[in-house]
Design a protein around this motif. Structure first.
Motif, PDB file in Angstrom:
ATOM      1  N   VAL A 126      45.775  45.644  43.971  1.00  0.00           N
ATOM      2  CA  VAL A 126      45.015  44.578  43.316  1.00  0.00           C
ATOM      3  C   VAL A 126      44.525  45.053  41.949  1.00  0.00           C
ATOM      4  O   VAL A 126      44.616  44.325  40.958  1.00  0.00           O
ATOM      5  N   ALA A 127      44.032  46.287  41.875  1.00  0.00           N
ATOM      6  CA  ALA A 127      43.560  46.828  40.598  1.00  0.00           C
ATOM      7  C   ALA A 127      44.711  46.946  39.598  1.00  0.00           C
ATOM      8  O   ALA A 127      44.549  46.631  38.415  1.00  0.00           O
ATOM      9  N   LEU A 128      45.867  47.377  40.063  1.00  0.00           N
ATOM     10  CA  LEU A 128      47.035  47.479  39.190  1.00  0.00           C
ATOM     11  C   LEU A 128      47.447  46.104  38.664  1.00  0.00           C
ATOM     12  O   LEU A 128      47.741  45.944  37.477  1.00  0.00           O
ATOM     13  N   LEU A 129      47.452  45.108  39.531  1.00  0.00           N
ATOM     14  CA  LEU A 129      47.792  43.751  39.105  1.00  0.00           C
ATOM     15  C   LEU A 129      46.776  43.209  38.102  1.00  0.00           C
ATOM     16  O   LEU A 129      47.151  42.552  37.127  1.00  0.00           O
ATOM     17  N   LEU A 130      45.494  43.493  38.330  1.00  0.00           N
ATOM     18  CA  LEU A 130      44.474  43.032  37.392  1.00  0.00           C
ATOM     19  C   LEU A 130      44.693  43.642  36.011  1.00  0.00           C
ATOM     20  O   LEU A 130      44.574  42.953  34.993  1.00  0.00           O
ATOM     21  N   LEU A 131      45.032  44.920  35.970  1.00  0.00           N
ATOM     22  CA  LEU A 131      45.314  45.565  34.684  1.00  0.00           C
ATOM     23  C   LEU A 131      46.550  44.971  34.022  1.00  0.00           C
ATOM     24  O   LEU A 131      46.579  44.773  32.805  1.00  0.00           O
ATOM     25  N   LEU A 132      47.566  44.664  34.818  1.00  0.00           N
ATOM     26  CA  LEU A 132      48.783  44.058  34.279  1.00  0.00           C
ATOM     27  C   LEU A 132      48.505  42.685  33.692  1.00  0.00           C
ATOM     28  O   LEU A 132      48.936  42.373  32.580  1.00  0.00           O
ATOM     29  N   TRP A 133      47.746  41.862  34.399  1.00  0.00           N
ATOM     30  CA  TRP A 133      47.427  40.517  33.899  1.00  0.00           C
ATOM     31  C   TRP A 133      46.563  40.604  32.653  1.00  0.00           C
ATOM     32  O   TRP A 133      46.733  39.824  31.714  1.00  0.00           O
ATOM     33  N   LEU A 134      45.630  41.570  32.615  1.00  0.00           N
ATOM     34  CA  LEU A 134      44.799  41.743  31.437  1.00  0.00           C
ATOM     35  C   LEU A 134      45.642  42.156  30.231  1.00  0.00           C
ATOM     36  O   LEU A 134      45.417  41.685  29.116  1.00  0.00           O
ATOM     37  N   ALA A 135      46.631  42.995  30.452  1.00  0.00           N
ATOM     38  CA  ALA A 135      47.533  43.393  29.371  1.00  0.00           C
ATOM     39  C   ALA A 135      48.319  42.190  28.857  1.00  0.00           C
ATOM     40  O   ALA A 135      48.529  42.052  27.642  1.00  0.00           O
ATOM     41  N   PHE A 186      45.119  36.564  36.557  1.00  0.00           N
ATOM     42  CA  PHE A 186      43.989  37.485  36.666  1.00  0.00           C
ATOM     43  C   PHE A 186      42.921  36.919  37.595  1.00  0.00           C
ATOM     44  O   PHE A 186      42.435  37.603  38.496  1.00  0.00           O
ATOM     45  N   VAL A 187      42.566  35.664  37.381  1.00  0.00           N
ATOM     46  CA  VAL A 187      41.533  35.032  38.214  1.00  0.00           C
ATOM     47  C   VAL A 187      42.000  34.916  39.663  1.00  0.00           C
ATOM     48  O   VAL A 187      41.237  35.186  40.596  1.00  0.00           O
ATOM     49  N   ALA A 188      43.264  34.546  39.868  1.00  0.00           N
ATOM     50  CA  ALA A 188      43.785  34.412  41.231  1.00  0.00           C
ATOM     51  C   ALA A 188      43.802  35.764  41.943  1.00  0.00           C
ATOM     52  O   ALA A 188      43.427  35.859  43.115  1.00  0.00           O
ATOM     53  N   THR A 189      44.204  36.813  41.254  1.00  0.00           N
ATOM     54  CA  THR A 189      44.251  38.138  41.868  1.00  0.00           C
ATOM     55  C   THR A 189      42.846  38.653  42.157  1.00  0.00           C
ATOM     56  O   THR A 189      42.601  39.243  43.205  1.00  0.00           O
ATOM     57  N   ALA A 190      41.922  38.420  41.237  1.00  0.00           N
ATOM     58  CA  ALA A 190      40.537  38.846  41.464  1.00  0.00           C
ATOM     59  C   ALA A 190      39.936  38.117  42.663  1.00  0.00           C
ATOM     60  O   ALA A 190      39.258  38.729  43.490  1.00  0.00           O
ATOM     61  N   GLY A 233      41.511  39.565  45.861  1.00  0.00           N
ATOM     62  CA  GLY A 233      40.942  40.874  46.174  1.00  0.00           C
ATOM     63  C   GLY A 233      39.523  40.775  46.694  1.00  0.00           C
ATOM     64  O   GLY A 233      39.137  41.486  47.628  1.00  0.00           O
ATOM     65  N   TRP A 234      38.737  39.878  46.117  1.00  0.00           N
ATOM     66  CA  TRP A 234      37.366  39.710  46.556  1.00  0.00           C
ATOM     67  C   TRP A 234      37.315  39.150  47.977  1.00  0.00           C
ATOM     68  O   TRP A 234      36.525  39.594  48.803  1.00  0.00           O
ATOM     69  N   LEU A 235      38.187  38.176  48.265  1.00  0.00           N
ATOM     70  CA  LEU A 235      38.218  37.596  49.609  1.00  0.00           C
ATOM     71  C   LEU A 235      38.691  38.598  50.649  1.00  0.00           C
ATOM     72  O   LEU A 235      38.157  38.654  51.752  1.00  0.00           O
ATOM     73  N   ARG A 236      39.702  39.395  50.311  1.00  0.00           N
ATOM     74  CA  ARG A 236      40.199  40.406  51.255  1.00  0.00           C
ATOM     75  C   ARG A 236      39.155  41.476  51.523  1.00  0.00           C
ATOM     76  O   ARG A 236      39.027  41.961  52.641  1.00  0.00           O
TER      77      ARG A 236
END
Length: 51
Positions: free
Chosen positions: A5-14, A36-40, A43-46
């Motif tokens: 999830v953290a890796l995906l968040l960094l990718l979407w931010l890039a 980014f919002v969907a992944t966050a 991750g928060w729900l999980r």
């Protein structure tokens, strides 16, 4: 799982940053922001479901 999830968040931010830097790629900003919002949220729900 948290690492993915953290890796995906960094990718979407890039993607958002690249979209802002390169003119004409506003669609990339929108897609990156939505992902980014969907992944966050995912991750928060999980994380909260484990408690």
């Amino acid at each position: 799982m948290l690492g993915v999830v953290a890796l995906l968040l960094l990718l979407w931010l890039a993607l958002v940053v690249v979209g802002f830097v390169v003119k004409g790629l506003i669609w990339l900003v929108v897609i990156g922001a939505v992902l980014f919002v969907a992944t966050a949220a995912f991750g928060w729900l999980r994380r909260n479901a484990g408690t």
